[in-house]
Design a protein around this motif. Structure first.
Motif, PDB file in Angstrom:
ATOM      1  N   ILE A 189      32.469  44.413  17.702  1.00  0.00           N
ATOM      2  CA  ILE A 189      32.484  43.029  18.178  1.00  0.00           C
ATOM      3  C   ILE A 189      33.801  42.700  18.879  1.00  0.00           C
ATOM      4  CG2 ILE A 189      30.886  42.219  16.416  1.00  0.00           C
ATOM      5  CD1 ILE A 189      33.284  41.063  14.908  1.00  0.00           C
ATOM      6  N   ALA A 190      34.787  43.588  18.782  1.00  0.00           N
ATOM      7  CA  ALA A 190      36.049  43.352  19.483  1.00  0.00           C
ATOM      8  C   ALA A 190      35.847  43.306  20.993  1.00  0.00           C
ATOM      9  CB  ALA A 190      37.067  44.442  19.131  1.00  0.00           C
ATOM     10  N   ASN A 191      34.782  43.935  21.482  1.00  0.00           N
ATOM     11  CA  ASN A 191      34.506  43.943  22.919  1.00  0.00           C
ATOM     12  C   ASN A 191      33.756  42.703  23.381  1.00  0.00           C
ATOM     13  OD1 ASN A 191      35.716  46.493  23.239  1.00  0.00           O
ATOM     14  ND2 ASN A 191      33.821  47.548  22.678  1.00  0.00           N
ATOM     15  N   LEU A 192      33.340  41.859  22.425  1.00  0.00           N
ATOM     16  CA  LEU A 192      32.624  40.635  22.800  1.00  0.00           C
ATOM     17  C   LEU A 192      33.588  39.604  23.389  1.00  0.00           C
ATOM     18  CD1 LEU A 192      30.214  39.906  19.805  1.00  0.00           C
ATOM     19  CD2 LEU A 192      29.555  40.541  22.129  1.00  0.00           C
ATOM     20  N   PRO A 193      33.221  38.942  24.471  1.00  0.00           N
ATOM     21  CA  PRO A 193      34.007  37.779  24.902  1.00  0.00           C
ATOM     22  C   PRO A 193      33.934  36.703  23.832  1.00  0.00           C
ATOM     23  CG  PRO A 193      32.513  38.517  26.645  1.00  0.00           C
ATOM     24  CD  PRO A 193      32.121  39.251  25.403  1.00  0.00           C
ATOM     25  N   TRP A 194      35.015  35.960  23.667  1.00  0.00           N
ATOM     26  CA  TRP A 194      35.026  34.967  22.591  1.00  0.00           C
ATOM     27  C   TRP A 194      33.962  33.901  22.786  1.00  0.00           C
ATOM     28  CZ3 TRP A 194      35.907  30.023  24.189  1.00  0.00           C
ATOM     29  CH2 TRP A 194      36.631  29.818  25.373  1.00  0.00           C
ATOM     30  N   GLN A 195      33.541  33.659  24.039  1.00  0.00           N
ATOM     31  CA  GLN A 195      32.491  32.661  24.277  1.00  0.00           C
ATOM     32  C   GLN A 195      31.163  33.086  23.667  1.00  0.00           C
ATOM     33  OE1 GLN A 195      34.457  34.023  26.553  1.00  0.00           O
ATOM     34  NE2 GLN A 195      35.242  32.535  28.020  1.00  0.00           N
ATOM     35  N   ASN A 196      30.951  34.401  23.530  1.00  0.00           N
ATOM     36  CA  ASN A 196      29.705  34.885  22.934  1.00  0.00           C
ATOM     37  C   ASN A 196      29.730  34.813  21.417  1.00  0.00           C
ATOM     38  OD1 ASN A 196      29.164  35.479  25.558  1.00  0.00           O
ATOM     39  ND2 ASN A 196      28.894  37.665  25.300  1.00  0.00           N
ATOM     40  N   LEU A 197      30.918  34.889  20.838  1.00  0.00           N
ATOM     41  CA  LEU A 197      31.033  34.845  19.385  1.00  0.00           C
ATOM     42  C   LEU A 197      31.010  33.417  18.863  1.00  0.00           C
ATOM     43  CD1 LEU A 197      31.481  36.899  17.019  1.00  0.00           C
ATOM     44  CD2 LEU A 197      33.868  36.186  17.084  1.00  0.00           C
ATOM     45  N   PHE A 198      31.661  32.514  19.594  1.00  0.00           N
ATOM     46  CA  PHE A 198      31.732  31.106  19.179  1.00  0.00           C
ATOM     47  C   PHE A 198      30.868  30.282  20.125  1.00  0.00           C
ATOM     48  CE2 PHE A 198      36.008  32.991  18.357  1.00  0.00           C
ATOM     49  CZ  PHE A 198      35.871  33.096  16.985  1.00  0.00           C
ATOM     50  N   THR A 199      29.693  29.897  19.645  1.00  0.00           N
ATOM     51  CA  THR A 199      28.722  29.230  20.511  1.00  0.00           C
ATOM     52  C   THR A 199      28.802  27.707  20.439  1.00  0.00           C
ATOM     53  OG1 THR A 199      27.076  29.416  18.737  1.00  0.00           O
ATOM     54  CG2 THR A 199      27.137  31.178  20.384  1.00  0.00           C
TER      55      THR A 199
END
Length: 467
Positions: free
Chosen positions: A49-59
């Motif tokens: 999940i480190a490769n996820l943009p933060w916008q995808n993690l925090f909706t």
């Protein structure tokens, strides 16, 4: 250029490079153990999940807005950017060290000798005062025979990379701090709402107890106990409101804003990200900015050790100067040209222990930087392990907590009904069940907060938020 000259030049260049390689060493990545850093996580899947943009993690739209404001305005992040500028200037300076220096000098000198000091015979009359007019350019250049300048440049470059990694580490920590503070604020809102609902219920209980007392169902002790139970809930309201105010202020500091209210949603609308891919622990070397910064710090210290070694060997310096010099201003441009050219080797013989102390210090600082790198890597593994386990335990508590709250809700209803229609119970039973219910409801909020924050902390621990 004839063939013989070219051949000689190649031999000289080869000799210089060979001598330089004998003094300085080439940097290699330090060998560190990355296995089992996550504890009980032996996956070989590199998805993380480190490769996820933060916008995808925090909706949450409100949280996204706050994070973006923080990235734009946070003062710690701005300071990190300024540190990058300082490192860039240092790197440019180290590159300029390969170039010769150039200085210009224009001077007028007025000198007068003492006639008595010259001891001229009697009757000799000479002008004892002279003026000298001088304009010159001077230059100096040091040959990088032993790699001192090259190592210094590589050290400056490593320092630049370190400040850039440090800036990214500030960014990942900032995103985590904003998200954690936001979730904490929502949890406080929820606890306040639960407490206010409890106060409303207990206010009705006080009225019920008074009615039951009038009907001789309970005595005066039950009435005052119900009132005390109400006050016990009411007294927590000021502290909850204070915590909410302080949390809002803390969040505004992260956004570089003056204290004020925060636009937010509610805890019930939040759902924790569940696909918690961690990748393999070796990926921390590429994903964690603070781990990268620690390695760049070690690399800079390694090159500083190379620089310290070169001080034990002779330095080849070429200096030259030239210009115009005349005793008469009118003859300044007539036959007044002068120049000099000096090439020399300076070999340190006795420097009061400075070179040895410089090398010992550089080697110790290099070892310190290596230990710091190891410590940072171990700490990052610990943080990943802690966050994973915090998520796991919060998930385990969810089902049990829901059953506890459901049972306590029934217990409150049953004891209240028994108190109205039976003498088999007393208000102490009602009081105990109500207090237990409130504690369980507040703990349920803490459980969900733990789960949400565990995801945030895992994301940061894996190095997410800067890509």
């Amino acid at each position: 250029m004839n063939l013989k000259y070219k051949h000689s030049l190649l031999i000289i260049c080869f000799a210089v490079l060979t001598l330089s390689a004998c003094v300085t060493q080439k940097y290699e990545h330090p060998k560190v153990v990355t296995q089992n850093l996550y504890r009980d996580q032996n996956t070989t899947d590199t998805a993380t999940i480190a490769n996820l943009p933060w916008q995808n993690l925090f909706t949450d739209a409100n949280l996204q807005t706050l994070i973006q404001q923080g990235l734009n305005e946070n003062l710690d992040l701005k300071q990190a950017i300024e540190r990058i500028k300082i490192a860039q200037a240092s790197l440019q300076q180290s590159k300029s060290a390969f170039l010769p220096s150039l200085q210009g000098d224009v001077s007028v000198t007025d000198a007068k000798q003492s006639k008595a000091a010259l001891n001229f015979p009697a009757g000799v009359n000479i002008n004892l005062e002279t003026q000298t007019y001088r304009a010159q350019l001077s230059t100096s250049w040091e040959a990088d025979i032993w790699g001192k300048l090259s190592s210094a440049k590589r050290s400056a470059y490593a320092s630049l990379l370190q400040t850039d990694a440090a800036k990214r580490a500030v960014q990942t920590q900032l995103i985590a701090n904003i998200a954690n503070t936001y979730y904490n604020l929502l949890a406080l809102d929820k606890q306040l709402a639960i407490t206010l609902q409890t106060i409303k219920s207990r206010t009705n209980n006080v009225a019920t107890m008074k009615a039951l007392k009038d009907g001789a169902k309970v005595n005066g002790a039950a009435v005052v106990q119900s009132e005390a139970n109400l006050y016990a809930a009411e007294v927590t309201i000021p502290d909850l409101k204070r915590s909410i105010r302080e949390t809002e202020n803390a969040l505004n500091i992260l956004l570089a804003r003056a204290p004020g209210s925060i636009l937010r949603s509610d805890l019930d609308s939040q759902s924790a990200y569940s696909n918690l891919e961690t990748g393999v622990s070796a990926q921390l070397l590429q994903n964690r900015p603070d781990v990268q910064a620690a390695e760049f710090s070690f690399r800079a210290a390694f090159e500083n050790t190379n620089v310290a070694k070169t001080y034990f060997y002779p330095a080849l310096t070429l200096t030259a100067s030239g210009g115009l010099s005349s005793l008469q201003l009118k003859d300044f441009f007539n036959n007044s040209i002068f120049y000099n050219l000096i090439g020399g080797l300076t070999q340190p013989i006795f420097a009061k222990g400075q070179n040895k102390a410089r090398l010992t210090t550089a080697q110790a600082q290099q070892q310190q930087a290596f230990y710091t790198f190891q410590q940072t890597l171990l700490t990052s593994g610990q943080e990943v392990s802690n966050a994973l386990y915090a998520y796991q335990t919060a998930t385990e508590k969810e089902t049990t907590r829901a059953k506890q709250i459901a049972s306590l809700t029934k217990a409150v209803d049953f004891t209240q009904e028994l108190l109205r229609y039976s003498s088999a119970t007393n208000y102490t039973d009602v009081l105990t069940s109500e207090q237990s219910l409130l504690a369980a409801q507040l703990s349920g909020v803490s459980d969900k907060l733990q789960k949400l924050q565990a995801v945030v902390n895992l994301y940061r621990a894996l190095g997410g938020g800067w890509k």
